[in-house]
Design an enzyme around this catalytic site. Structure first.
Site, PDB file in Angstrom:
ATOM      1  N   HIS A  48      27.015  40.511  35.990  1.00 53.61           N
ATOM      2  CA  HIS A  48      27.130  41.439  35.246  1.00 53.61           C
ATOM      3  C   HIS A  48      25.691  41.253  33.930  1.00 53.61           C
ATOM      4  O   HIS A  48      25.099  40.576  33.887  1.00 53.61           O
ATOM      5  CB  HIS A  48      28.098  40.744  34.330  1.00 53.61           C
ATOM      6  CG  HIS A  48      29.579  40.725  34.703  1.00 53.61           C
ATOM      7  ND1 HIS A  48      29.966  41.695  35.597  1.00 53.61           N
ATOM      8  CD2 HIS A  48      30.344  39.444  34.522  1.00 53.61           C
ATOM      9  CE1 HIS A  48      31.489  41.465  35.788  1.00 53.61           C
ATOM     10  NE2 HIS A  48      31.507  40.194  35.324  1.00 53.61           N
ATOM     11  N   LEU A  60      34.981  42.518  42.756  1.00 57.76           N
ATOM     12  CA  LEU A  60      36.384  42.855  41.369  1.00 57.76           C
ATOM     13  C   LEU A  60      37.017  41.176  41.405  1.00 57.76           C
ATOM     14  O   LEU A  60      36.251  39.890  42.511  1.00 57.76           O
ATOM     15  CB  LEU A  60      37.654  43.485  42.811  1.00 57.76           C
ATOM     16  CG  LEU A  60      37.469  44.453  43.143  1.00 57.76           C
ATOM     17  CD1 LEU A  60      38.382  44.601  43.932  1.00 57.76           C
ATOM     18  CD2 LEU A  60      37.437  46.020  41.985  1.00 57.76           C
ATOM     19  N   CYS A  80      29.946  36.603  45.308  1.00 55.91           N
ATOM     20  CA  CYS A  80      31.286  36.121  45.508  1.00 55.91           C
ATOM     21  C   CYS A  80      31.156  34.362  47.002  1.00 55.91           C
ATOM     22  O   CYS A  80      32.342  34.793  47.800  1.00 55.91           O
ATOM     23  CB  CYS A  80      31.297  37.137  45.880  1.00 55.91           C
ATOM     24  SG  CYS A  80      31.376  38.417  44.729  1.00 55.91           S
ATOM     25  N   ARG A 100      39.036  33.918  36.289  1.00 54.43           N
ATOM     26  CA  ARG A 100      39.865  34.764  36.735  1.00 54.43           C
ATOM     27  C   ARG A 100      39.341  34.345  38.446  1.00 54.43           C
ATOM     28  O   ARG A 100      39.199  33.199  38.667  1.00 54.43           O
ATOM     29  CB  ARG A 100      38.625  35.930  37.230  1.00 54.43           C
ATOM     30  CG  ARG A 100      37.103  35.741  37.517  1.00 54.43           C
ATOM     31  CD  ARG A 100      36.413  37.144  37.790  1.00 54.43           C
ATOM     32  NE  ARG A 100      35.094  35.995  38.246  1.00 54.43           N
ATOM     33  CZ  ARG A 100      34.598  36.381  38.547  1.00 54.43           C
ATOM     34  NH1 ARG A 100      35.025  35.902  40.011  1.00 54.43           N
ATOM     35  NH2 ARG A 100      32.918  35.086  38.913  1.00 54.43           N
ATOM     36  N   GLY A 101      39.710  34.856  39.292  1.00 54.87           N
ATOM     37  CA  GLY A 101      39.707  34.765  41.536  1.00 54.87           C
ATOM     38  C   GLY A 101      38.784  34.770  41.520  1.00 54.87           C
ATOM     39  O   GLY A 101      37.268  35.434  40.997  1.00 54.87           O
ATOM     40  N   GLY A 102      38.187  34.669  42.214  1.00 52.06           N
ATOM     41  CA  GLY A 102      36.872  33.947  43.259  1.00 52.06           C
ATOM     42  C   GLY A 102      35.976  33.527  42.682  1.00 52.06           C
ATOM     43  O   GLY A 102      35.826  32.762  41.946  1.00 52.06           O
ATOM     44  N   THR A 110      29.963  35.985  40.130  1.00 53.91           N
ATOM     45  CA  THR A 110      29.068  36.897  40.315  1.00 53.91           C
ATOM     46  C   THR A 110      28.154  36.837  38.994  1.00 53.91           C
ATOM     47  O   THR A 110      27.924  36.443  38.073  1.00 53.91           O
ATOM     48  CB  THR A 110      29.933  38.146  40.368  1.00 53.91           C
ATOM     49  OG1 THR A 110      29.392  39.743  40.564  1.00 53.91           O
ATOM     50  CG2 THR A 110      30.846  38.363  38.798  1.00 53.91           C
TER      51      THR A 110
END
Length: 208
Positions: free
Chosen positions: A76, A137, A167, A69-71, A74
């Protein structure tokens, strides 16, 4: 517009769920229904395509997975509502920026129903309450289809975010619905967020 199929997966391992999203995207065609997956993961840090390991300060016993994914990085974990958006963007005429806006707006709409005012930031995707991040996101688009999606902090262990620069932002505060004084069931929150996204996308929902 056609309906979106909603799947409630419960608590699932992150890596296997990610591979399942990739496989779904690789085999889908113009007749494949769009899907939203509601899921919760055991503790894991994920590092996006542009992620820098320097933003992982102290992973400790929490695994770190590099993903597509981008970014940046993060977290979870239990107490977080994750909604994966497996959408045919070409068929729906939806651009990535429009999808990001719909996701952010859905979270803001849902929080408003809980009496909380939130906002998005143009410089840092996500949703914030008084400067603290409550939803992150991250998306990937392949073969015209999106996957990954939204992670909303319902009642996770917020101390896990202290082990990273969330992030990629050093010292970024994080919060949760519970920390803001609102307690609700995971399933109710997941459905509330999904319903809000349905309205923003102007697409009805169906259950399997």
């Amino acid at each position: 517009m056609s309906a979106i199929l909603v799947r409630r997966l419960g608590r699932r391992d992150y890596a296997s769920t990610w591979r399942r999203m990739q496989a779904f995207t690789d085999v889908r065609d113009e007749t494949t229904a769009d899907e939203l997956w509601q899921v919760e993961h055991p503790p894991v840090f994920t590092l996006g395509l542009n992620g820098k390991s320097e933003h992982i300060l102290d992973a400790g016993d929490i695994p770190v997975i590099s993903v597509d994914r981008g970014g940046q990085v993060t977290y979870h974990g239990p107490g977080q509502v994750v909604i994966y958006t497996l959408l045919d963007l070409r068929r729906s005429g939806l651009g990535v920026r429009a999808l990001v806006t719909a996701l952010e707006s859905a979270v803001i709409d849902y929080l408003a129903t809980q009496g909380i005012t939130a906002r998005a930031r143009p410089d840092a995707p996500g949703v914030y309450v008084d400067g603290a991040k409550i939803a992150a996101l991250g998306l990937r688009v392949r073969r015209g289809g999106s996957y990954h999606g939204l992670a909303f902090n319902l009642d996770p262990d917020l101390s896990a975010f202290d082990r990273i620069n969330p992030c990629g932002y050093r010292g970024l505060a994080t919060t949760s619905l519970a920390a803001l004084g609102v307690r609700t069931d995971w399933g109710l929150a997941a459905q509330g967020l999904t319903n809000a996204l349905s309205r923003r996308l102007q697409r009805p929902l169906i259950a399997p």
